[in-house]
Design a protein around this motif. Structure first.
Motif, short mmCIF file in Angstrom:
data_model
loop_
_atom_site.label_atom_id
_atom_site.label_comp_id
_atom_site.label_asym_id
_atom_site.label_seq_id
_atom_site.Cartn_x
_atom_site.Cartn_y
_atom_site.Cartn_z
N ARG A 177 57.11 40.54 39.00
CA ARG A 177 55.73 40.12 39.23
C ARG A 177 55.19 39.18 38.16
NH1 ARG A 177 51.96 38.00 40.13
NH2 ARG A 177 50.03 38.58 41.19
N ILE A 191 50.41 35.63 34.68
CA ILE A 191 50.32 36.26 35.99
C ILE A 191 50.25 35.18 37.07
CG2 ILE A 191 48.97 37.82 37.47
CD1 ILE A 191 48.42 37.95 33.77
N PRO A 192 51.35 34.93 37.78
CA PRO A 192 51.28 33.93 38.83
C PRO A 192 50.44 34.41 40.01
CG PRO A 192 53.50 34.85 38.70
CD PRO A 192 52.69 35.50 37.62
N GLY A 195 49.96 37.42 45.01
CA GLY A 195 49.61 38.72 45.60
C GLY A 195 49.05 39.67 44.58
N PRO A 196 48.74 40.89 45.02
CA PRO A 196 48.06 41.85 44.15
C PRO A 196 48.87 42.21 42.91
CG PRO A 196 48.15 42.67 46.42
CD PRO A 196 48.98 41.43 46.36
N GLY A 228 46.81 36.20 26.92
CA GLY A 228 45.51 35.55 26.74
C GLY A 228 45.02 35.14 28.10
N SER A 229 43.85 35.65 28.50
CA SER A 229 43.44 35.41 29.89
C SER A 229 41.97 35.73 30.12
CB SER A 229 44.28 36.29 30.82
OG SER A 229 43.91 36.09 32.17
N SER A 244 40.42 49.11 40.28
CA SER A 244 40.92 47.80 40.70
C SER A 244 42.10 47.42 39.81
CB SER A 244 39.81 46.75 40.59
OG SER A 244 39.44 46.59 39.24
N ASN A 245 42.96 46.57 40.33
CA ASN A 245 44.16 46.21 39.58
C ASN A 245 43.82 45.50 38.27
OD1 ASN A 245 45.96 47.30 41.41
ND2 ASN A 245 46.05 45.42 42.63
N ARG A 288 33.27 35.89 49.11
CA ARG A 288 34.00 36.81 49.97
C ARG A 288 34.40 38.11 49.29
NH1 ARG A 288 35.82 31.97 52.42
NH2 ARG A 288 37.37 31.62 50.82
N VAL A 290 34.50 40.97 45.84
CA VAL A 290 33.62 41.52 44.79
C VAL A 290 33.76 40.68 43.51
CG1 VAL A 290 35.35 43.29 44.17
CG2 VAL A 290 32.99 43.64 43.54
N LEU A 291 34.96 40.18 43.26
CA LEU A 291 35.16 39.36 42.06
C LEU A 291 34.43 38.02 42.18
CD1 LEU A 291 36.61 39.00 39.31
CD2 LEU A 291 38.48 37.93 40.56
N GLN A 292 34.53 37.41 43.34
CA GLN A 292 33.84 36.11 43.52
C GLN A 292 32.34 36.27 43.33
OE1 GLN A 292 35.34 34.89 47.38
NE2 GLN A 292 36.93 33.62 46.42
N TRP A 307 37.48 34.20 27.36
CA TRP A 307 38.96 34.17 27.36
C TRP A 307 39.38 35.12 26.25
CZ3 TRP A 307 42.25 31.67 30.61
CH2 TRP A 307 43.58 31.57 30.23
C1 LIG Z 1 45.42 38.54 38.98
C2 LIG Z 1 45.29 38.80 40.47
C3 LIG Z 1 46.66 38.89 41.11
C4 LIG Z 1 44.50 40.11 40.68
O1 LIG Z 1 44.33 40.33 42.04
P1 LIG Z 1 44.18 41.85 42.63
O2 LIG Z 1 45.42 42.62 42.34
O3 LIG Z 1 43.75 41.72 44.04
O4 LIG Z 1 42.98 42.38 41.70
P2 LIG Z 1 41.95 43.59 41.91
O5 LIG Z 1 42.57 44.76 42.61
O6 LIG Z 1 41.40 43.89 40.55
O7 LIG Z 1 40.80 42.95 42.78
C5 LIG Z 1 39.49 43.47 42.78
C6 LIG Z 1 38.64 42.63 43.69
O8 LIG Z 1 38.61 41.26 43.24
C7 LIG Z 1 39.15 40.39 44.24
N1 LIG Z 1 39.99 39.39 43.57
C8 LIG Z 1 40.95 39.60 42.62
N2 LIG Z 1 41.47 38.43 42.22
C9 LIG Z 1 40.85 37.46 42.92
C10 LIG Z 1 40.96 36.04 42.90
N3 LIG Z 1 41.80 35.40 42.09
N4 LIG Z 1 40.14 35.37 43.73
C11 LIG Z 1 39.26 35.98 44.53
N5 LIG Z 1 39.10 37.32 44.58
C12 LIG Z 1 39.90 38.05 43.77
C13 LIG Z 1 39.96 41.30 45.15
O9 LIG Z 1 40.08 40.74 46.44
C14 LIG Z 1 39.11 42.55 45.13
O10 LIG Z 1 37.91 42.30 45.87
P3 LIG Z 1 37.59 43.04 47.28
O11 LIG Z 1 37.70 44.51 47.01
O12 LIG Z 1 36.22 42.56 47.62
O13 LIG Z 1 38.66 42.51 48.21
C15 LIG Z 1 44.49 37.64 41.13
O14 LIG Z 1 43.25 37.50 40.49
C16 LIG Z 1 45.20 36.30 41.09
O15 LIG Z 1 46.11 36.04 41.86
N6 LIG Z 1 44.77 35.42 40.17
C17 LIG Z 1 45.35 34.10 40.01
C18 LIG Z 1 46.31 34.03 38.85
C19 LIG Z 1 45.66 34.29 37.51
O16 LIG Z 1 44.46 34.40 37.40
N7 LIG Z 1 46.51 34.40 36.48
C20 LIG Z 1 46.05 34.59 35.13
C21 LIG Z 1 45.82 33.26 34.54
S1 LIG Z 1 45.25 33.35 32.88
#
Ligand SMILES: CC(C)(COP(=O)(O)OP(=O)(O)OC[C@H]1O[C@@H](n2cnc3c(N)ncnc32)[C@H](O)[C@@H]1OP(=O)(O)O)[C@@H](O)C(=O)NCCC(=O)NCCS
Length: 314
Positions: A177, A191-192, A195-196, A228-229, A244-245, A288, A290-292, A307
């Protein structure tokens, strides 16, 4: 090569041409694969069909009129610049940001540089006993990034052209992952967008890394995983459920004290990773998930995202 003239023809600052000239010097470049092999290589690198078609259309064949002497110079010296730092783990800018709307050669110059270095990276991996499957999975981040950049209408590319030099220099490996980045005494986690981020998938990826690095880089000694993120911003816990993840990922880390990072604006990075746009006004962004909603409401209230860097023992 006259730097002033070259910079003018490339429409980039002269200091950036001088930087490429200085870092690349007369170090060796590397040839591109044959054009006839391009479709198969692009498929292995997960390049989507629309990008593959453009890349093939702009291929730097010796007689191609799209490739002016300046573009050929930059391609050749950018390859040399990146190759000279094979095995290096720092952030590396492979050359100036180009006006990519001028055509495929301009749009994909750093993709051609990456393609020229695939054989070099594969040989470096093989020297370290790394299986081809890991190499191709790692290098296929090229396709993932091109797809994201298309979604971002080109706004993502300036960062990606530097990001991808980590993969092609043998500094970063995708193991399950996560992407694992050799970074001195820590393995930095990335973290690419694939997916979750389930805890089980993270555990499995960390276990893979614990076996991978001592086996393939026995002279390097890592003491911790680090990251760092924007994902490590503790303010996210005010908005996201505890299970939440992202919040579960945060709990693994001990955070370093907050310092505003140089040249990085966390508000911009959050827009990049959550909305895949850097320029859409807040009130036009989708709400759409909760995060957005959290990201938009926090910024609209005049707050800022952070960050953050954290680590945990290997
Ligand atoms: C990191 C990542 C995989 C986490 O996703 P996840 O496993 O779904 O995370 P969570 O379980 O904590 O999500 C909690 C909520 O936030 C939403 N969410 C999480 N990441 C999201 C994203 N990048 N965009 C939009 N919504 C997101 C989920 O859909 C969920 O909302 P919901 O219950 O209304 O559907 C995802 O954010 C992602 O793919 N990010 C892009 C890559 C990235 O950011 N890498 C780090 C770079 S520094």
């Amino acid at each position: 090569m006259d730097p002033v003239d070259t910079a003018a023809r490339l429409a980039v600052p002269v200091e950036e041409v001088e930087r490429v000239h200085r870092l690349a010097g007369d170090r060796p470049s590397a040839p591109l694969p044959a054009a006839s092999d391009a479709p198969a290589i692009l498929a292995r690198l997960a390049v989507p069909p629309d990008d593959a078609a453009e890349i093939i259309a702009g291929w730097p064949d010796p007689g191609s009129p799209q490739w002016t002497p300046e573009l050929r110079w930059l391609l050749d010296r950018s390859i040399a610049l990146v190759r000279a730092d094979l095995g290096g783990h720092g952030w590396l800018v492979p050359g100036p940001e180009l006006p990519r709307d001028r055509g495929p050669a301009w749009r994909h110059l750093y993709v051609y540089a990456y393609l020229a270095l695939v054989d070099v990276a594969m040989a470096y991996h093989r020297d370290h006993g790394i299986a081809d499957a890991v190499s191709w999975t790692t290098l296929a981040d090229l396709g993932r990034n091109l797809a994201i950049d298309r979604r971002m209408r080109g706004e993502g590319w300036p960062v990606m052209q530097s990001w991808l030099t980590l993969h092609i220099r043998g500094s970063l490996y995708e193991l399950g992952r996560l992407q694992h980045h050799r970074a001195g005494t820590t393995i930095d986690l990335h973290i690419p967008d694939s997916g979750p981020l389930s805890p089980e998938a993270i555990d499995a990826s960390l276990d893979q890394a614990r076996a991978f690095f001592p086996r393939h880089f026995p002279d390097e000694h890592y003491t911790a995983f680090a990251c760092g993120s924007w994902l490590l911003d503790p303010q996210l816990a005010e908005y996201l459920p505890e299970d939440s993840n992202i919040i579960r990922f945060q709990r693994r880390f001990e955070l370093e004290p907050y310092e505003q990072p140089d040249g990085l604006d966390a508000d911009v990075e959050v827009l990049r990773f959550v909305f895949r746009t850097l320029s859409t006004p807040l009130d036009a962004l989708p709400r759409r998930t909760v995060l957005q909603r959290a990201i938009i409401d926090h910024l609209a209230a005049g707050h800022h995202w952070q960050w953050r860097r954290g680590r945990f023992p290997l």
